[in-house]
Design a protein around this motif. Sequence first.
Motif, mmCIF file in Angstrom:
data_model
loop_
_atom_site.group_PDB
_atom_site.id
_atom_site.type_symbol
_atom_site.label_atom_id
_atom_site.label_comp_id
_atom_site.label_asym_id
_atom_site.label_seq_id
_atom_site.Cartn_x
_atom_site.Cartn_y
_atom_site.Cartn_z
ATOM 1 N N MET A 80 0.038 -1.054 7.236
ATOM 2 C CA MET A 80 0.956 -0.001 7.632
ATOM 3 C C MET A 80 2.400 -0.430 7.395
ATOM 4 N N GLY A 81 2.677 -1.709 7.513
ATOM 5 C CA GLY A 81 4.022 -2.166 7.216
ATOM 6 C C GLY A 81 4.818 -2.635 8.415
ATOM 7 N N TRP A 82 4.608 -2.076 9.586
ATOM 8 C CA TRP A 82 5.300 -2.488 10.798
ATOM 9 C C TRP A 82 4.394 -3.428 11.585
ATOM 10 N N THR A 83 4.979 -4.490 12.168
ATOM 11 C CA THR A 83 4.220 -5.399 13.011
ATOM 12 C C THR A 83 4.948 -5.557 14.343
ATOM 13 N N ARG A 84 4.242 -5.281 15.436
ATOM 14 C CA ARG A 84 4.813 -5.482 16.776
ATOM 15 C C ARG A 84 4.608 -6.942 17.147
ATOM 16 N N THR A 85 5.669 -7.613 17.596
ATOM 17 C CA THR A 85 5.564 -9.008 18.000
ATOM 18 C C THR A 85 5.665 -9.180 19.514
ATOM 19 N N ALA A 86 6.238 -8.189 20.218
ATOM 20 C CA ALA A 86 6.349 -8.248 21.686
ATOM 21 C C ALA A 86 6.675 -6.844 22.194
ATOM 22 N N THR A 87 6.374 -6.613 23.481
ATOM 23 C CA THR A 87 6.704 -5.349 24.126
ATOM 24 C C THR A 87 7.331 -5.615 25.481
ATOM 25 N N GLU A 88 8.423 -4.914 25.757
ATOM 26 C CA GLU A 88 9.090 -4.987 27.055
ATOM 27 C C GLU A 88 9.062 -3.594 27.669
ATOM 28 N N VAL A 89 8.635 -3.493 28.926
ATOM 29 C CA VAL A 89 8.633 -2.212 29.631
ATOM 30 C C VAL A 89 10.000 -2.047 30.286
ATOM 31 N N LEU A 90 10.759 -1.040 29.839
ATOM 32 C CA LEU A 90 12.091 -0.785 30.374
ATOM 33 C C LEU A 90 12.046 0.111 31.606
ATOM 34 N N HIS A 91 11.049 0.994 31.637
ATOM 35 C CA HIS A 91 10.872 1.899 32.778
ATOM 36 C C HIS A 91 9.405 2.297 32.862
ATOM 37 N N GLU A 92 8.885 2.314 34.079
ATOM 38 C CA GLU A 92 7.513 2.752 34.314
ATOM 39 C C GLU A 92 7.556 3.835 35.383
#
Length: 176
Positions: free
Chosen positions: A1-13
Amino acid sequence: MGWTRTATEVLHEGPFLSLRRDSVLRPDGSRGTYDHVTVEDGVRVVALDGKERVLLVEDDFYLQQRRVLHLPGGGAGGQDPRDAAARELREETGYVPGELRSLGVIDPLPSTTAARTHLFLATGLRSGPAHRDDTEIGMTVQWWEFTDAVEAVRAGRITEAGSVTALLLAASVTSS
């Protein structure tokens, strides 16, 4: 697909959505961030009776600061989309479909959320009680001639993305 996620931060839940910031490798190999909203998939239902009328609902929408005319529907709530469509139709209008046919799926805001909207055509309607939640207190149910609803899309009176798409798809299916 071309995009790779390396980390995720939750800014608001929150109870209905979360805002996330992903660290990504872009297709060109550069590093960056991508903010997006996580919400559940949705459903919209074109409910037709034997007289070529369609059920529409009208409700107050906070962000638009006006009443919005649209098809019955809402969040899938983790259910199979077909089951969610039948539930939403029953809750908002009191009608239960005899037959529920998929019209397709859309990505209404692909750069903002991965949530999809599943579109259905309901026929063979049976009447029953509506069971609205607190956010739907002022909702009204209206029967419209199907051709008038399609014209309302063209005139810009019906603007909600799932409703616009589902009505136009149903028009192409019912006219063939």
